[in-house]
Enzyme design. Sequence first.
Site, PDB file in Angstrom:
ATOM      1  N   GLU A  93      14.398   1.928  -2.561  1.00  0.00           N
ATOM      2  CA  GLU A  93      13.741   0.916  -1.869  1.00  0.00           C
ATOM      3  C   GLU A  93      14.275   1.000  -0.620  1.00  0.00           C
ATOM      4  OE1 GLU A  93      10.469  -0.100  -1.497  1.00  0.00           O
ATOM      5  OE2 GLU A  93      11.139  -0.722   0.447  1.00  0.00           O
ATOM      6  N   THR A 102       1.440  -2.549  -0.984  1.00  0.00           N
ATOM      7  CA  THR A 102       0.861  -3.294  -2.403  1.00  0.00           C
ATOM      8  C   THR A 102       0.889  -4.757  -2.535  1.00  0.00           C
ATOM      9  OG1 THR A 102       1.499  -1.127  -3.379  1.00  0.00           O
ATOM     10  CG2 THR A 102       0.607  -2.908  -4.707  1.00  0.00           C
ATOM     11  N   HIS A 300      -9.511  -0.887   9.726  1.00  0.00           N
ATOM     12  CA  HIS A 300     -10.235  -1.817   9.025  1.00  0.00           C
ATOM     13  C   HIS A 300     -10.906  -2.779  10.002  1.00  0.00           C
ATOM     14  CE1 HIS A 300     -11.047  -4.908   6.054  1.00  0.00           C
ATOM     15  NE2 HIS A 300     -10.574  -4.277   5.301  1.00  0.00           N
ATOM     16  N   GLU A 313     -11.912  -7.909   2.437  1.00  0.00           N
ATOM     17  CA  GLU A 313     -13.292  -7.212   2.078  1.00  0.00           C
ATOM     18  C   GLU A 313     -13.959  -8.245   1.196  1.00  0.00           C
ATOM     19  OE1 GLU A 313     -13.242  -3.533   2.997  1.00  0.00           O
ATOM     20  OE2 GLU A 313     -15.433  -2.979   2.155  1.00  0.00           O
ATOM     21  N   ARG A 316     -16.702 -10.525   2.624  1.00  0.00           N
ATOM     22  CA  ARG A 316     -17.972 -10.124   3.030  1.00  0.00           C
ATOM     23  C   ARG A 316     -18.723  -9.722   1.528  1.00  0.00           C
ATOM     24  NH1 ARG A 316     -16.804  -5.287   6.003  1.00  0.00           N
ATOM     25  NH2 ARG A 316     -14.661  -5.753   5.605  1.00  0.00           N
ATOM     26  N   ARG A 337     -16.398   0.964   6.046  1.00  0.00           N
ATOM     27  CA  ARG A 337     -15.303   0.563   6.855  1.00  0.00           C
ATOM     28  C   ARG A 337     -15.294   1.263   8.315  1.00  0.00           C
ATOM     29  NH1 ARG A 337      -9.810  -0.486   3.229  1.00  0.00           N
ATOM     30  NH2 ARG A 337     -10.754  -2.018   2.208  1.00  0.00           N
ATOM     31  N   HIS A 439      -5.018   0.733   9.308  1.00  0.00           N
ATOM     32  CA  HIS A 439      -4.829  -0.053   7.833  1.00  0.00           C
ATOM     33  C   HIS A 439      -4.102   1.203   7.013  1.00  0.00           C
ATOM     34  CE1 HIS A 439      -5.791  -2.684   4.695  1.00  0.00           C
ATOM     35  NE2 HIS A 439      -6.540  -2.018   4.042  1.00  0.00           N
ATOM     36  N   HIS A 440      -4.863   2.190   6.884  1.00  0.00           N
ATOM     37  CA  HIS A 440      -4.522   3.412   5.816  1.00  0.00           C
ATOM     38  C   HIS A 440      -4.404   4.523   5.964  1.00  0.00           C
ATOM     39  CE1 HIS A 440      -4.600   4.103   1.305  1.00  0.00           C
ATOM     40  NE2 HIS A 440      -5.351   5.102   1.892  1.00  0.00           N
ATOM     41  N   GLU A 469      -0.185   6.394  -1.577  1.00  0.00           N
ATOM     42  CA  GLU A 469      -0.715   6.376  -0.222  1.00  0.00           C
ATOM     43  C   GLU A 469      -0.185   7.609   0.672  1.00  0.00           C
ATOM     44  OE1 GLU A 469      -1.311   2.782   1.948  1.00  0.00           O
ATOM     45  OE2 GLU A 469      -1.599   4.014   3.853  1.00  0.00           O
ATOM     46  N   ARG A 479     -11.996   5.589   3.128  1.00  0.00           N
ATOM     47  CA  ARG A 479     -11.719   4.989   1.801  1.00  0.00           C
ATOM     48  C   ARG A 479     -12.568   3.759   1.756  1.00  0.00           C
ATOM     49  NH1 ARG A 479      -8.447   0.967   0.081  1.00  0.00           N
ATOM     50  NH2 ARG A 479      -7.351   0.916   1.889  1.00  0.00           N
ATOM     51  N   ALA A 484      -7.708   2.182  -2.922  1.00  0.00           N
ATOM     52  CA  ALA A 484      -6.400   2.699  -2.899  1.00  0.00           C
ATOM     53  C   ALA A 484      -5.524   2.271  -3.927  1.00  0.00           C
ATOM     54  CB  ALA A 484      -5.637   2.076  -1.547  1.00  0.00           C
TER      55      ALA A 484
HETATM   56  C1  LIG Z   1      -3.273  -6.104   4.131  1.00  0.00           C
HETATM   57  C2  LIG Z   1      -3.376  -4.937   3.391  1.00  0.00           C
HETATM   58  C3  LIG Z   1      -4.546  -4.909   2.220  1.00  0.00           C
HETATM   59  C4  LIG Z   1      -4.952  -4.060   1.361  1.00  0.00           C
HETATM   60  N1  LIG Z   1      -5.821  -4.451   0.364  1.00  0.00           N
HETATM   61  C5  LIG Z   1      -6.076  -3.592  -0.136  1.00  0.00           C
HETATM   62  C6  LIG Z   1      -7.150  -3.868  -1.572  1.00  0.00           C
HETATM   63  O1  LIG Z   1      -7.497  -4.992  -1.850  1.00  0.00           O
HETATM   64  N2  LIG Z   1      -7.367  -2.785  -2.481  1.00  0.00           N
HETATM   65  C7  LIG Z   1      -7.010  -1.536  -2.311  1.00  0.00           C
HETATM   66  O2  LIG Z   1      -7.340  -0.661  -2.790  1.00  0.00           O
HETATM   67  N3  LIG Z   1      -6.001  -1.143  -1.222  1.00  0.00           N
HETATM   68  C8  LIG Z   1      -5.713  -2.187  -0.329  1.00  0.00           C
HETATM   69  N4  LIG Z   1      -4.824  -2.036   0.746  1.00  0.00           N
HETATM   70  C9  LIG Z   1      -4.190  -0.650   0.593  1.00  0.00           C
HETATM   71  C10 LIG Z   1      -3.098  -0.419  -0.197  1.00  0.00           C
HETATM   72  O3  LIG Z   1      -2.354  -1.619  -0.616  1.00  0.00           O
HETATM   73  C11 LIG Z   1      -2.069   0.581  -0.219  1.00  0.00           C
HETATM   74  O4  LIG Z   1      -2.543   1.861   0.040  1.00  0.00           O
HETATM   75  C12 LIG Z   1      -1.502   0.720  -1.428  1.00  0.00           C
HETATM   76  O5  LIG Z   1      -0.729  -0.585  -1.899  1.00  0.00           O
HETATM   77  C13 LIG Z   1      -0.205   1.858  -1.411  1.00  0.00           C
HETATM   78  O6  LIG Z   1       0.525   1.933  -2.395  1.00  0.00           O
HETATM   79  P1  LIG Z   1       1.954   2.545  -2.456  1.00  0.00           P
HETATM   80  O7  LIG Z   1       2.572   2.384  -3.764  1.00  0.00           O
HETATM   81  O8  LIG Z   1       1.557   4.033  -2.137  1.00  0.00           O
HETATM   82  O9  LIG Z   1       2.742   2.420  -1.099  1.00  0.00           O
HETATM   83  P2  LIG Z   1       3.429   0.965  -0.844  1.00  0.00           P
HETATM   84  O10 LIG Z   1       2.921  -0.077  -1.452  1.00  0.00           O
HETATM   85  O11 LIG Z   1       3.316   0.736   0.691  1.00  0.00           O
HETATM   86  O12 LIG Z   1       5.029   1.311  -1.321  1.00  0.00           O
HETATM   87  C14 LIG Z   1       5.743   2.173  -0.676  1.00  0.00           C
HETATM   88  C15 LIG Z   1       7.272   1.666  -0.836  1.00  0.00           C
HETATM   89  O13 LIG Z   1       8.206   2.711  -0.329  1.00  0.00           O
HETATM   90  C16 LIG Z   1       9.129   2.371   0.602  1.00  0.00           C
HETATM   91  N5  LIG Z   1       9.497   3.328   1.508  1.00  0.00           N
HETATM   92  C17 LIG Z   1       9.104   3.957   2.337  1.00  0.00           C
HETATM   93  N6  LIG Z   1       9.886   4.959   2.869  1.00  0.00           N
HETATM   94  C18 LIG Z   1      10.881   4.876   2.142  1.00  0.00           C
HETATM   95  C19 LIG Z   1      12.234   5.662   2.143  1.00  0.00           C
HETATM   96  N7  LIG Z   1      12.350   6.500   3.045  1.00  0.00           N
HETATM   97  N8  LIG Z   1      13.089   5.297   1.419  1.00  0.00           N
HETATM   98  C20 LIG Z   1      12.875   4.396   0.406  1.00  0.00           C
HETATM   99  N9  LIG Z   1      11.858   3.504   0.429  1.00  0.00           N
HETATM  100  C21 LIG Z   1      10.898   3.659   1.039  1.00  0.00           C
HETATM  101  C22 LIG Z   1       8.372   1.273   1.279  1.00  0.00           C
HETATM  102  O14 LIG Z   1       9.150   0.364   2.086  1.00  0.00           O
HETATM  103  C23 LIG Z   1       7.541   0.652   0.380  1.00  0.00           C
HETATM  104  O15 LIG Z   1       8.309  -0.679  -0.283  1.00  0.00           O
HETATM  105  C24 LIG Z   1      -4.103  -2.920   1.327  1.00  0.00           C
HETATM  106  C25 LIG Z   1      -3.437  -2.559   2.442  1.00  0.00           C
HETATM  107  C26 LIG Z   1      -2.818  -3.751   3.153  1.00  0.00           C
HETATM  108  C27 LIG Z   1      -1.904  -3.182   4.173  1.00  0.00           C
END
Ligand SMILES: Cc1cc2nc3c(=O)[nH]c(=O)nc-3n(C[C@H](O)[C@H](O)[C@H](O)COP(=O)(O)OP(=O)(O)OC[C@H]3O[C@@H](n4cnc5c(N)ncnc54)[C@H](O)[C@@H]3O)c2cc1C
Length: 504
Positions: A93, A102, A300, A313, A316, A337, A439-440, A469, A479, A484
């Site tokens: 990380e 997340t 978003h 969301e 709403r 969205r 947002h995404h 993602e 999306r 997600a």
């Molecule tokens: C405010 C917000 C609200 C949301 N609400 C929802 C929701 O209610 N429902 C829904 O379905 N989706 C929601 N989403 C979208 C969803 O949360 C994300 O798409 C999802 O959590 C992404 O998960 P992930 O594990 O792929 O990436 P992340 O959870 O972003 O984790 C990726 C990790 O990789 C690390 N990383 C990145 N590059 C490197 C590197 N080079 N070396 C080491 N580590 C690295 C990052 O620091 C991070 O900790 C929301 C997003 C946001 C921003």
Amino acid sequence: MSEYRENGASGQKRSYRLTRRSFVAGVGAMGALGVLGSFGLTGCAPSGDKAADGADEGAGESYDAVIVGTGGAGLSAAIAAYDKGLTNIVILEKMAVNGGNTNFSSSGMNASETKFQKEQGIEDSNDLFAQETLDGGHNTGDPELVQFMCDNSAGAIDWLDGLGVKLDNITLTGGMSVKRCHRPTDGSAVGLTLIPGLLAAVEERGIPTKMSCEAKELVKDGDAVTGVKVDLDGKETVIGAKAVILATGGLGANAEMVTKYRPDLEGYVTTNQPGATGDGYTMAEQAGAELVQMEQIQIHPTVEQETSTLIAEGVRGGGAILVNSEGNRFFDEMSTRDKVSAAELEQPGGFAWCVFDQQVYDANTAIAKYEKSGLVQKGGNVAELAEAIEVDPAALQATIDAYNAITTDGAADEFGRTEGCIAFADGNMYAIKVAPGIHHEMGGVKINEKNEALDASGNPIPGLYAAGEVTGGIHGDNRIGGNAVCDIIVFGRNVGEVVADALA
Ligand SMILES: Cc1cc2nc3c(=O)[nH]c(=O)nc-3n(C[C@H](O)[C@H](O)[C@H](O)COP(=O)(O)OP(=O)(O)OC[C@H]3O[C@@H](n4cnc5c(N)ncnc54)[C@H](O)[C@@H]3O)c2cc1C
């Protein structure tokens, strides 16, 4: 704003207030408090294996699988791999805080045919979920990956429940015809339960995590990926791996990369954490992976612009409406969205007020946090709220009356809203000023159902997998809210099991 909780080395729960702005600053203090100790700033089990080709002298660490990223996808992958017998693994990380975007996920996780839906008499099917996901993305998503996600969504809810993450409070988000967005029992933001639960499972299994360890480049031997070049506390080194799982999330915090793919999004605020800089796309592409639909960056419609706070969301979905500066509704708030954002941008000033009553306030615990942050305007009735947000009281009252008639008199909504129509009650009224924000990333690394990263000819790149993602093509060009989290848990869990099987 969000609250971040993590188990300390003692196993004691600690709570922190966390905003995207304080994400970086705050972690310094957390590190000083020793909070991150349980997951180890360098706490990895060294292996006797020689590092992969290209390894720095002195690095010497090698694992069966290296997982990059501690968001929902990476943590799920690690837990699933471990439980399938692959124990020589490590998670990297780059930030000093686990959990990525997340942590901030708010509305919930979509899933169909779940035990919780059945208990609550909600009729749903995996095929309906898949159809609405494809419809929401205007049939530009990958039908096979979508079906895989939906078919495995109930299993993912059960799997999380088994890890102590219970998501049994079910609501709606835009683009779904039945309630399938699963949240914690108290209706709170899903990320605040999900990440601590997954981290606890990682800790129980003793899976090592290297914090402040940034993956910079994938190391290859011929066609195969054999490790990761990393910057660990300022020192460059190589960690060898039989398989690398990219779970690095999206690119919303990298303005340069956003505008590379979408020049029209220059200047937009972002809901993303500062570590969402798209590193995984660059590393995968350099290693020969195909990136698909990168221009599909979702904005978003309900982002508070001063703090970049996403207004969930579910607000709403629970009955809130959007009105413009003249006090008028202008669109079906429960539409997708892309459409709601576009309609909002056409309003005077390009913003809207998200207006709701005490019932909505009480059903969404996040709102009290928004209020504490000064984002919520309040009035004891419609006229008082209208005064607070400087809109015509008569216009706002007429808007509320017309909206109430949809539910009380069965009137057809002039904007076509049919979901989440709940009449406003007399009494307190609230409003939050919102406009669209980045947002995404819906595009990303092309994968198959085994989460193998594919090259432009559709062939898997040996040793390279991706989940979450960072992958692309599942959601298409729009999306659905809640999909997600479903994606990252289903495919995160899947990739862990696939890699464990492949290396067995
Ligand atoms: C405010 C917000 C609200 C949301 N609400 C929802 C929701 O209610 N429902 C829904 O379905 N989706 C929601 N989403 C979208 C969803 O949360 C994300 O798409 C999802 O959590 C992404 O998960 P992930 O594990 O792929 O990436 P992340 O959870 O972003 O984790 C990726 C990790 O990789 C690390 N990383 C990145 N590059 C490197 C590197 N080079 N070396 C080491 N580590 C690295 C990052 O620091 C991070 O900790 C929301 C997003 C946001 C921003």
